[in-house]
Design a protein around this motif. Structure first.
Motif, PDB file in Angstrom:
ATOM      1  N   ILE A  32     -17.153  24.774  37.605  1.00  0.00           N
ATOM      2  CA  ILE A  32     -17.206  24.547  36.281  1.00  0.00           C
ATOM      3  C   ILE A  32     -16.981  22.989  36.318  1.00  0.00           C
ATOM      4  O   ILE A  32     -16.018  22.520  37.083  1.00  0.00           O
ATOM      5  N   LYS A  33     -17.339  22.235  35.306  1.00  0.00           N
ATOM      6  CA  LYS A  33     -16.847  20.944  35.139  1.00  0.00           C
ATOM      7  C   LYS A  33     -15.396  20.725  34.700  1.00  0.00           C
ATOM      8  O   LYS A  33     -15.154  21.147  33.795  1.00  0.00           O
ATOM      9  N   LEU A  34     -14.781  19.841  35.491  1.00  0.00           N
ATOM     10  CA  LEU A  34     -13.283  19.590  35.190  1.00  0.00           C
ATOM     11  C   LEU A  34     -13.295  18.333  34.295  1.00  0.00           C
ATOM     12  O   LEU A  34     -12.514  18.446  33.197  1.00  0.00           O
ATOM     13  N   PHE A  35     -14.188  17.338  34.374  1.00  0.00           N
ATOM     14  CA  PHE A  35     -13.744  16.143  33.856  1.00  0.00           C
ATOM     15  C   PHE A  35     -15.097  15.234  34.274  1.00  0.00           C
ATOM     16  O   PHE A  35     -15.640  15.379  35.118  1.00  0.00           O
ATOM     17  N   THR A  36     -15.168  14.549  33.253  1.00  0.00           N
ATOM     18  CA  THR A  36     -16.506  13.316  33.403  1.00  0.00           C
ATOM     19  C   THR A  36     -15.841  12.110  33.370  1.00  0.00           C
ATOM     20  O   THR A  36     -15.235  11.740  32.443  1.00  0.00           O
ATOM     21  N   CYS A  37     -16.086  11.136  34.672  1.00  0.00           N
ATOM     22  CA  CYS A  37     -15.410   9.828  34.642  1.00  0.00           C
ATOM     23  C   CYS A  37     -16.497   8.811  34.428  1.00  0.00           C
ATOM     24  O   CYS A  37     -17.814   9.127  34.268  1.00  0.00           O
ATOM     25  N   ASP A  38     -15.915   7.908  33.925  1.00  0.00           N
ATOM     26  CA  ASP A  38     -16.949   6.650  33.318  1.00  0.00           C
ATOM     27  C   ASP A  38     -17.896   6.042  34.785  1.00  0.00           C
ATOM     28  O   ASP A  38     -19.009   5.679  34.728  1.00  0.00           O
ATOM     29  N   ALA A  64     -18.466   5.966  39.295  1.00  0.00           N
ATOM     30  CA  ALA A  64     -18.027   6.615  40.635  1.00  0.00           C
ATOM     31  C   ALA A  64     -16.518   6.404  41.255  1.00  0.00           C
ATOM     32  O   ALA A  64     -16.017   7.290  41.806  1.00  0.00           O
ATOM     33  N   PHE A  65     -16.023   5.135  41.013  1.00  0.00           N
ATOM     34  CA  PHE A  65     -14.744   4.918  41.652  1.00  0.00           C
ATOM     35  C   PHE A  65     -13.839   5.968  41.086  1.00  0.00           C
ATOM     36  O   PHE A  65     -12.801   6.348  41.791  1.00  0.00           O
ATOM     37  N   GLN A  66     -13.672   5.821  39.745  1.00  0.00           N
ATOM     38  CA  GLN A  66     -12.765   6.699  39.079  1.00  0.00           C
ATOM     39  C   GLN A  66     -12.797   8.336  39.607  1.00  0.00           C
ATOM     40  O   GLN A  66     -11.808   8.881  39.911  1.00  0.00           O
ATOM     41  N   ALA A  67     -13.895   8.819  39.686  1.00  0.00           N
ATOM     42  CA  ALA A  67     -14.404  10.112  40.226  1.00  0.00           C
ATOM     43  C   ALA A  67     -13.983  10.365  41.831  1.00  0.00           C
ATOM     44  O   ALA A  67     -13.372  11.620  42.015  1.00  0.00           O
ATOM     45  N   HIS A  68     -14.265   9.097  42.553  1.00  0.00           N
ATOM     46  CA  HIS A  68     -13.675   9.610  43.996  1.00  0.00           C
ATOM     47  C   HIS A  68     -12.138   9.373  43.922  1.00  0.00           C
ATOM     48  O   HIS A  68     -11.397  10.299  44.948  1.00  0.00           O
ATOM     49  N   VAL A  69     -11.203   8.621  43.164  1.00  0.00           N
ATOM     50  CA  VAL A  69      -9.759   8.780  43.062  1.00  0.00           C
ATOM     51  C   VAL A  69      -9.486  10.080  42.736  1.00  0.00           C
ATOM     52  O   VAL A  69      -8.539  10.664  43.208  1.00  0.00           O
ATOM     53  N   ILE A  70     -10.168  10.631  41.411  1.00  0.00           N
ATOM     54  CA  ILE A  70      -9.710  12.134  41.162  1.00  0.00           C
ATOM     55  C   ILE A  70     -10.048  13.189  42.179  1.00  0.00           C
ATOM     56  O   ILE A  70      -9.316  13.909  42.510  1.00  0.00           O
ATOM     57  N   GLN A  71     -11.096  12.886  42.996  1.00  0.00           N
ATOM     58  CA  GLN A  71     -11.528  13.725  44.107  1.00  0.00           C
ATOM     59  C   GLN A  71     -10.588  13.701  44.993  1.00  0.00           C
ATOM     60  O   GLN A  71      -9.955  14.864  45.752  1.00  0.00           O
ATOM     61  N   GLY A  72      -9.984  12.485  45.654  1.00  0.00           N
ATOM     62  CA  GLY A  72      -8.757  12.454  46.514  1.00  0.00           C
ATOM     63  C   GLY A  72      -7.776  13.170  46.010  1.00  0.00           C
ATOM     64  O   GLY A  72      -7.009  13.636  46.941  1.00  0.00           O
ATOM     65  N   ALA A  73      -7.180  13.017  44.695  1.00  0.00           N
ATOM     66  CA  ALA A  73      -6.048  13.713  44.349  1.00  0.00           C
ATOM     67  C   ALA A  73      -6.232  15.012  44.440  1.00  0.00           C
ATOM     68  O   ALA A  73      -5.058  15.910  44.878  1.00  0.00           O
ATOM     69  N   LEU A  74      -7.361  15.683  44.022  1.00  0.00           N
ATOM     70  CA  LEU A  74      -7.439  17.053  44.170  1.00  0.00           C
ATOM     71  C   LEU A  74      -7.332  17.579  45.548  1.00  0.00           C
ATOM     72  O   LEU A  74      -6.854  18.539  45.759  1.00  0.00           O
ATOM     73  N   GLY A  80      -4.950  20.484  47.920  1.00  0.00           N
ATOM     74  CA  GLY A  80      -5.878  21.477  48.516  1.00  0.00           C
ATOM     75  C   GLY A  80      -7.151  22.360  47.464  1.00  0.00           C
ATOM     76  O   GLY A  80      -7.565  23.246  47.734  1.00  0.00           O
ATOM     77  N   ILE A  81      -7.226  21.401  46.538  1.00  0.00           N
ATOM     78  CA  ILE A  81      -8.498  21.798  45.484  1.00  0.00           C
ATOM     79  C   ILE A  81      -9.667  21.247  45.938  1.00  0.00           C
ATOM     80  O   ILE A  81      -9.747  20.094  45.956  1.00  0.00           O
ATOM     81  N   VAL A  82     -10.691  22.160  46.214  1.00  0.00           N
ATOM     82  CA  VAL A  82     -12.030  21.619  46.564  1.00  0.00           C
ATOM     83  C   VAL A  82     -12.698  21.234  45.123  1.00  0.00           C
ATOM     84  O   VAL A  82     -12.558  21.895  44.216  1.00  0.00           O
ATOM     85  N   VAL A 140     -19.918  10.598  35.744  1.00  0.00           N
ATOM     86  CA  VAL A 140     -19.962  11.452  36.889  1.00  0.00           C
ATOM     87  C   VAL A 140     -19.244  12.599  36.759  1.00  0.00           C
ATOM     88  O   VAL A 140     -17.833  12.389  36.200  1.00  0.00           O
ATOM     89  N   ASP A 141     -19.309  13.830  36.914  1.00  0.00           N
ATOM     90  CA  ASP A 141     -18.998  15.025  36.772  1.00  0.00           C
ATOM     91  C   ASP A 141     -18.270  15.357  37.841  1.00  0.00           C
ATOM     92  O   ASP A 141     -18.752  15.308  39.036  1.00  0.00           O
ATOM     93  N   VAL A 142     -16.795  15.702  37.724  1.00  0.00           N
ATOM     94  CA  VAL A 142     -16.139  16.377  38.750  1.00  0.00           C
ATOM     95  C   VAL A 142     -15.944  17.843  38.364  1.00  0.00           C
ATOM     96  O   VAL A 142     -15.543  18.455  37.535  1.00  0.00           O
ATOM     97  N   LEU A 143     -16.703  18.694  39.604  1.00  0.00           N
ATOM     98  CA  LEU A 143     -16.781  19.945  39.489  1.00  0.00           C
ATOM     99  C   LEU A 143     -15.788  20.750  40.306  1.00  0.00           C
ATOM    100  O   LEU A 143     -15.431  20.294  41.448  1.00  0.00           O
ATOM    101  N   VAL A 144     -15.258  21.738  39.847  1.00  0.00           N
ATOM    102  CA  VAL A 144     -14.155  22.541  40.682  1.00  0.00           C
ATOM    103  C   VAL A 144     -14.390  23.963  40.623  1.00  0.00           C
ATOM    104  O   VAL A 144     -15.164  24.419  39.791  1.00  0.00           O
ATOM    105  N   TYR A 145     -13.843  24.710  41.537  1.00  0.00           N
ATOM    106  CA  TYR A 145     -14.206  26.298  41.214  1.00  0.00           C
ATOM    107  C   TYR A 145     -13.412  26.850  40.054  1.00  0.00           C
ATOM    108  O   TYR A 145     -12.422  26.320  39.812  1.00  0.00           O
ATOM    109  N   GLU A 146     -14.053  27.636  39.604  1.00  0.00           N
ATOM    110  CA  GLU A 146     -13.224  28.456  38.224  1.00  0.00           C
ATOM    111  C   GLU A 146     -11.795  28.595  38.317  1.00  0.00           C
ATOM    112  O   GLU A 146     -11.197  28.435  37.550  1.00  0.00           O
ATOM    113  N   GLU A 147     -11.525  29.194  39.652  1.00  0.00           N
ATOM    114  CA  GLU A 147     -10.043  29.624  39.764  1.00  0.00           C
ATOM    115  C   GLU A 147      -9.222  28.688  39.876  1.00  0.00           C
ATOM    116  O   GLU A 147      -8.092  28.911  39.737  1.00  0.00           O
ATOM    117  N   ASP A 148      -9.734  27.415  40.145  1.00  0.00           N
ATOM    118  CA  ASP A 148      -8.945  26.170  40.477  1.00  0.00           C
ATOM    119  C   ASP A 148      -8.755  25.504  39.299  1.00  0.00           C
ATOM    120  O   ASP A 148      -8.096  24.424  39.168  1.00  0.00           O
TER     121      ASP A 148
END
Length: 138
Positions: free
Chosen positions: A4-10, A12-22, A26-28, A50-58
């Protein structure tokens, strides 16, 4: 597993920072629309985000992590009347024909249709409202 969609970033840079923090916690996560954000830069996050998607349980764990680290603004997800988090985003009954026409026009013009035909409804108390709140005030 469902994503599911977690967040929409303005961008790609912001999306990569968020992806790294996740990833550090241990959150894929998966990025969606990354290339389109570079091509359509300047159109706004509705079209070029850019949409950041995660597993529903995370989802809850990821959202809490990003809010605590102030990487994203607090999400408005509570009913302003009863404080329930059981809310739905639904089409207003009186605007269904207008919403269909607006969707058709926006599809032809490649522009977002807008949100004036939609509203939130609380499943618990049945209240209709324009915007949810981020914190429940008592």
């Amino acid at each position: 597993m469902k994503t599911i969609k977690l967040f929409t970033c303005d961008d790609a840079f912001q999306a990569h920072v968020i992806q790294g923090a996740l990833e550090n916690e241990g959150i894929v996560s998966v990025l969606h629309n990354e290339n389109m954000s570079n091509v359509m830069r300047g159109y706004g996050s509705e079209i070029a985000g850019v949409d950041v998607l995660v597993y529903e349980e995370d989802y809850d764990k990821a959202l809490l992590l990003l809010e605590q680290n102030r990487m994203i603004p607090e999400q408005s997800r509570y009913c302003p009347h009863c404080g329930s988090d059981e809310i739905k985003f639904v089409l207003k009954k009186s605007h269904r024909v207008r919403a269909v026409v607006a969707a058709a026009i926006s599809a032809l013009s490649a522009a977002p249709p807008g949100t004036e035909y939609w509203e939130y409804v609380c499943s618990k108390c049945g209240t209709h409202f324009e915007k949810p709140v981020s914190k429940v005030t008592e």
